[in-house]
Design an enzyme around this catalytic site. Structure first.
Site, PDB file in Angstrom:
ATOM      1  CG  ASP A  28      -1.847   1.153   1.331  1.00 55.15           C
ATOM      2  OD1 ASP A  28      -1.880   1.992   0.404  1.00 55.15           O
ATOM      3  OD2 ASP A  28      -2.593   1.233   2.332  1.00 55.15           O
ATOM      4  N   GLY A  72      -2.379  -4.441  -2.019  1.00 52.35           N
ATOM      5  CA  GLY A  72      -2.292  -3.006  -1.861  1.00 52.35           C
ATOM      6  C   GLY A  72      -3.236  -2.478  -0.806  1.00 52.35           C
ATOM      7  CG  HIS A  73      -5.579   1.742   0.290  1.00 52.23           C
ATOM      8  ND1 HIS A  73      -4.992   2.096   1.485  1.00 52.23           N
ATOM      9  CD2 HIS A  73      -6.753   2.432   0.228  1.00 52.23           C
ATOM     10  CE1 HIS A  73      -5.772   2.961   2.126  1.00 52.23           C
ATOM     11  NE2 HIS A  73      -6.843   3.178   1.382  1.00 52.23           N
ATOM     12  CG  PHE A  74      -9.586  -0.843  -1.422  1.00 50.25           C
ATOM     13  CD1 PHE A  74     -10.755  -0.778  -0.679  1.00 50.25           C
ATOM     14  CD2 PHE A  74      -9.072   0.343  -1.937  1.00 50.25           C
ATOM     15  CE1 PHE A  74     -11.407   0.426  -0.451  1.00 50.25           C
ATOM     16  CE2 PHE A  74      -9.717   1.552  -1.718  1.00 50.25           C
ATOM     17  CZ  PHE A  74     -10.884   1.597  -0.975  1.00 50.25           C
TER      18      PHE A  74
END
Length: 296
Positions: free
Chosen positions: A248, A274-276
């Site tokens: 992320d 990553g982020h999600f």
């Protein structure tokens, strides 16, 4: 057995809060707090996987999803106010004890709630939910920091160059990038395009630029509260699982590792995403959360 996901709206803090829920109300409660630019929709697949053992509740924060803030409420979009609305939401639902899952904006909302009501928190799951300066990815936060430095107070005209520089961030391509950046190519097919398409449609509604830029500007208040939240961790010693997408660029893995400074017994786990990260590692999260909560 899993329970059907229910959809409802209740009034709390003068706000019509939309929420998803599933599970037996007599079971331990897990409160899911989403982030930017999403809504409780991001938990659509996780809720059924946990509802067999937990009463899972996921509200849409004010300014997001299907939560409606009446114009007469004259709501100020700050993180203090988001937390106050969720605090009122908890009271309306009469939730006495609950664990919190915090992601992105859900973290400053959830940590405010935890520091206000430490006795009610049974555990914390942080999925890329930051509470440390070292977790702020430099490239992403540079234009936001410039926005903070551009004025002492939030300018509702949104006329500054620093504010306008952030407006393109609400378009489809940058929103999609939040979902796909850091995801290994072999896992990209797990990312549901309906998620970022839905997010984009909702944050491009009339009035959203003012709401979202207000929250971007107010995010600096969270950094000032980091020491308070860290003190809460040291003093209250809540059970904590930090399970992060390690690639992320917004909230980096250093933010997850930092929990160990104040909570040596915190469990820190990384997934190659990553982020999600919930989009790509749904079942890994469900299994880990179930195991964590069964011990919390």
């Amino acid at each position: 057995m899993s329970f059907p996901t229910l959809h409802a709206t209740i009034e709390a803090d003068g706000v019509n809060v939309f929420y998803r829920s599933a599970g037996n109300p007599s079971c331990p409660v897990l409160l899911l707090l989403h982030g930017f630019p999403s809504s409780s929709f991001q938990f659509r697949n996780l809720i059924p996987l946990l509802s067999h053992r937990y009463h899972v509740i996921a509200p849409d924060l004010p300014g997001f999803g299907f939560t409606i803030v009446p114009e007469a409420r004259n709501y100020k979009y700050t993180f203090d106010n988001l937390a106050s609305t969720i605090e009122a939401f908890v009271d309306v639902l009469q939730l006495k004890k609950f664990a919190i899952y915090v992601f992105d904006y859900g973290a400053p909302t959830g940590f405010r709630l935890a520091t206000r009501r430490p006795s009610q928190i049974t555990g914390i799951i942080s999925q890329n939910g930051n509470a440390y300066e070292e977790g702020l990815g430099a490239e992403f936060w540079t234009p936001v920091r410039k926005y903070w430095a551009s004025a002492a107070d939030f300018d509702q005209s949104l006329g500054t160059a620093e504010a306008q520089a952030l407006v393109p961030f609400f378009a489809l391509e940058p929103t999609a990038a939040q979902y796909t950046t850091g995801v290994p190519p072999a896992l990209l097919s797990r990312v549901d395009p309906s998620a970022y398409t839905f997010d984009t449609a909702l944050i491009q509604r009339p009035g959203q630029q003012l709401i979202q830029l207000s929250l971007f500007f107010d995010y600096q208040t969270n950094l000032r509260l980091y020491p308070k939240w860290q003190e809460y961790l040291r003093k209250e010693k809540p059970k904590l699982l930090a399970m992060w997408g390690e690639n992320d660029p917004i909230f980096t893995k250093a933010g997850a590792q930092a929990f160990k400074k104040d909570l040596p017994d915190a469990e820190v786990v990384f997934v190659d995403s990553g982020h999600f990260a919930l989009e790509t590692h749904l079942h890994d999260y469900a299994r880990k959360i179930d195991g964590f909560l069964s011990k919390a």
